[in-house]
Design an enzyme around this catalytic site. Structure first.
Site, PDB file in Angstrom:
ATOM      1  N   GLU A   1      72.689 -39.192 -45.031  1.00  0.00           N
ATOM      2  CA  GLU A   1      72.330 -40.774 -44.788  1.00  0.00           C
ATOM      3  C   GLU A   1      73.177 -41.540 -45.012  1.00  0.00           C
ATOM      4  O   GLU A   1      74.119 -42.112 -44.649  1.00  0.00           O
ATOM      5  CB  GLU A   1      70.937 -41.326 -45.413  1.00  0.00           C
ATOM      6  CG  GLU A   1      71.048 -43.152 -45.069  1.00  0.00           C
ATOM      7  CD  GLU A   1      69.727 -43.490 -45.570  1.00  0.00           C
ATOM      8  OE1 GLU A   1      68.637 -43.059 -46.544  1.00  0.00           O
ATOM      9  OE2 GLU A   1      69.031 -44.804 -44.879  1.00  0.00           O
ATOM     10  N   ASP A   2      74.249 -40.820 -46.247  1.00  0.00           N
ATOM     11  CA  ASP A   2      75.237 -41.788 -46.578  1.00  0.00           C
ATOM     12  C   ASP A   2      76.587 -40.715 -46.542  1.00  0.00           C
ATOM     13  O   ASP A   2      78.327 -41.446 -47.205  1.00  0.00           O
ATOM     14  CB  ASP A   2      75.501 -41.779 -48.017  1.00  0.00           C
ATOM     15  CG  ASP A   2      74.434 -43.284 -48.455  1.00  0.00           C
ATOM     16  OD1 ASP A   2      73.544 -43.669 -47.139  1.00  0.00           O
ATOM     17  OD2 ASP A   2      73.774 -42.736 -48.884  1.00  0.00           O
TER      18      ASP A   2
END
Ligand code: MN
Length: 718
Positions: free
Chosen positions: A76-77
């Protein structure tokens, strides 16, 4: 800050021979991809995945879960991809990371409390592998522990979500310590002042009571020993949020909450638990209605315990929980962790019966050698028949499995359904027969030109969509029938050298009323459906226009065409929900009129018979064939009712009663007189009334006649 060695030490404490190379590799990888990123606390970002992995190792989870914990934010990051994770760490880890990422990506919009149950179900359904949920919960727990660094406006939102979504999920999995911690953390951010106040008050109260807690524990231990039971006794303060909730619910102050401390007696066997309960109840008086046996009836999360509240040594209420070591483990650590070191033990028979899904899991377990392998195969089969999808602005909709975009469209609005032309799922166009998946974001594309077709009935799963599609088709068929009916009646008019358009202008209205139709269109539609013959319309038209001769000719024709039973359309004015085309009869036994409470009864082959609800015959009818009906009042219709009148045996009574009925504007169809030896006269009238109010007027009119002793509406004719 947690170091990787803390995690490795923790793992070795419960898996001494574990090969932790995958965990170490994940640590290195995570450090690399998160390099340079910082938490809001100012710490390096890596501290977060480390903390999450540590929480998972404290729960004694398997290596895949802990590895996934270290990697849970990578996709996600960072620039990392799920394919890369799979390549480096294997399918198992990748699947968990993917699941956590998907849950994190759902955008829950406002109205959380209202939708909380749906969101929880959706997360459960999305966490097919129970480890996805365990990693997600560990992630949330660490975020809550560091929530003070979050921007103020986000704090309350995240805390609220934790209270509404994640704490109940932890509870559902039976991880009691996590549920309590999540609730107390959320409480401290949502109601900071109340939290601080309550914390201080409870602490000082507990300080005062230190001796008291020890005293109670001592009494219990001594008593148990007297009866030859060895046990552990714990006295633990209840968590603040549960005290707060109790104060709120009962609207009382802390002074009125006595059981701030829950005592717990932990024994070896179930039998000992019940023995201990008896001892406690002989020691202190139990509070009635507070005993709960979760041993014989475990909670859904497998929680088992005996709960009782007693009046303690100083006249205070005390809550006492009694359970076995094994039950305590499930209660505090949760069922998932429990499975891990249950090492092949089979749960008790009665529990199996209660949880079908668990039973299935147990059966898989029997076939597996390694319990760890078992955990890996655990699927959260809690809601196998439901699918949760989102609208583009984050609203959750629940559907049965197999539902399609058509169902989704009708769930939004009937008009959206009717004009559904296509759908985008997660941004991509899909065919209308696409089966919705958990977590799908669905956008419906509409177009004015698009209308439902019969094919849609094959792909719609929800009753709502199917009902709306059928309704649409019916309306369309009605239009077709109207055109057809018009055509048929027009031909019939031509045959008799009559002007059809003249008829529509004048007479049609009257004819339709005479035939008990609500409108001219309804009459023509009935002709189109074949429920009434065009000839019948023409015949009635003649009757009204009083054309002699011709009428006879048509009358004859009519008699030849119509079966004898077709007398007069009955039961117009009754509506059965969802069914417009059912043949309706008013029951002869109780002769219902508009305004009466009525019930329909589906006869075999004769449509629906309408009875009064209080008709004695209704009781003996099969309940399955009863159907709800309502009156649709139509001014022009009259309904026959039977009245029994008892009068003094005097001359002229029949005339007087008949006059009263006529004066009340009711038409008498039939009148019978019976003489009896007891100097009274019995009359039976069949009169036509508009509705129950009209009937009341008729009855009170008869009652006013001198010499009338009783007036009854006929209850039933056997
Ligand atoms: Mn995270």
């Amino acid at each position: 800050m947690i170091r990787i060695n803390d995690i490795l030490d923790q793992i070795h404490s419960y898996m001494p021979d574990a090969d932790t190379s995958l965990v170490e590799k994940a640590y290195v990888y995570s450090a690399k991809v998160h390099a340079g990123q910082k938490r809001l606390s100012g710490e390096p970002y890596l501290s977060h995945p480390l903390a999450v992995a540590y929480i998972l190792s404290q729960q004694k989870l398997d290596l895949s879960s802990i590895t996934a914990g270290l990697l849970h934010d990578a996709v996600e990051d960072t620039l990392s991809t799920i394919e890369e994770i799979e390549e480096l760490f294997g399918k198992d880890v990748a699947r968990i990371v993917d699941g956590v990422t998907k849950i994190s990506q759902i955008q829950f919009q406002s109205k959380i409390q209202k939708q909380a149950e749906n969101i929880r179900k959706m997360i459960l359904a999305m966490s097919k592998d129970i480890r996805v949920l365990l990693v997600k919960l560990a992630d949330r727990l660490h975020n809550m522990r560091t929530l003070q660094y979050q921007r103020p406006h986000k704090r309350v939102k995240i805390a609220r979500e934790t209270l509404d979504i994640y704490a109940p999920l932890a509870s559902r999995l039976g991880i009691d310590w996590m549920k309590r911690e999540l609730e107390d953390l959320a409480f401290s951010f949502i109601y900071p002042e109340e939290y601080k106040e309550l914390k201080e008050a409870v602490e000082s109260r507990l300080g005062e009571r230190k001796g008291y807690v020890e005293e109670v524990k001592e009494i219990i231990s001594r008593k148990m020993a007297e009866f030859g039971l060895s046990c552990r006794v714990l006295g633990r303060p209840k968590h603040l949020y549960s005290i707060f909730r109790k104060m709120r619910r009962r609207d009382v102050g802390l002074d009125e909450i006595y059981d701030l401390i829950a005592f717990r007696i932990i024994l070896k066997t179930v039998t000992e638990c019940y023995e201990a309960l008896g001892i406690v109840h002989s020691l202190w008086k139990p509070v009635p209605g507070r005993f709960k046996d979760y041993i014989s009836l475990p909670k859904a999360n497998m929680y088992q315990s005996l709960h009782t509240t007693v009046i303690g040594p100083y006249g205070e209420r005390m809550e006492i929980q009694i359970r076995t070591e094994e039950m305590d483990k499930v209660a505090t650590e949760g069922i998932a962790a429990h499975w891990l070191y249950k090492e092949g033990k089979i749960l008790k028979k009665d529990q199996e019966r209660q949880f079908e899904w668990l039973k299935r899991l147990m059966e898989w377990q029997k076939e597996l050698e390694d319990p760890r392998e078992f955990l890996e195969s655990v699927r959260m089969d809690l809601f196998p028949d439901e699918v949760y999808c989102l609208t583009p602005n984050g609203e959750i909709k629940e559907f049965p499995r197999g539902a399609t975009p058509i169902d989704f469209a009708y769930a939004i609005h009937t008009e959206v359904g009717h004009h559904c032309a296509g759908a985008k799922v997660n941004g991509k166009m899909v065919p209308l027969k696409y089966q919705l998946q958990n977590g799908d974001v669905v956008e419906i594309i509409t177009s004015k030109q698009h209308v439902p077709s019969r094919d849609w009935l094959k792909i719609a799963r929800t009753s709502r969509a199917r009902a709306r599609i059928r309704q649409w088709i019916k309306t369309e068929e009605r239009e077709k029938s109207l055109a057809l009916g018009k055509d048929l009646v027009q031909r019939e008019f031509k045959k008799h050298r009559l002007d059809f358009s003249e008829f529509l202008k004048e007479g049609a209205e009257e004819v339709s009323k005479a035939l008990s139709f609500k409108s001219v269109d309804d009459m023509l539609i009935a002709a189109g459906y074949g429920k009434i013959s065009p000839n019948q319309i023409v015949r009635r038209y003649f009757k009204i226009k009083q054309v002699e001769g011709l009428e006879e000719e048509i009358e004859k024709e009519f008699e030849e065409q119509q079966p004898a039973k077709f007398k007069k359309p009955q039961g117009e004015g009754i509506k059965i929900q969802g069914h417009d085309d059912i043949m309706i009869h008013l029951a002869k036994c109780c002769t219902p009129v508009p305004g009466d409470e009525v019930i329909g009864y589906i006869t075999r082959g004769r449509g629906v018979t309408i009875h009064r609800e209080d008709c004695p015959n209704v009781i003996s009818l099969e309940p399955d064939r009863k159907i709800e009906v309502t009156w649709v009042v139509d001014d022009s219709s009259n309904y026959p009712v039977m009245l029994n009148v008892i009068t003094a045996d005097e001359k002229g009574m029949l005339a007087a009663v008949s006059n009263a009925i006529s004066a009340a504007e009711a038409n008498i169809l039939e009148a019978k007189v019976y003489t009896t030896p007891d100097h009274s006269a019995h009359f039976t009238f069949i009169a036509e009334v508009r509705d129950s109010d009209h009937l009341k007027k008729v009855i009170s009119g008869i009652k006013k006649v001198n010499g009338v002793m009783r007036v009854d509406r006929q209850q039933a004719v056997a």
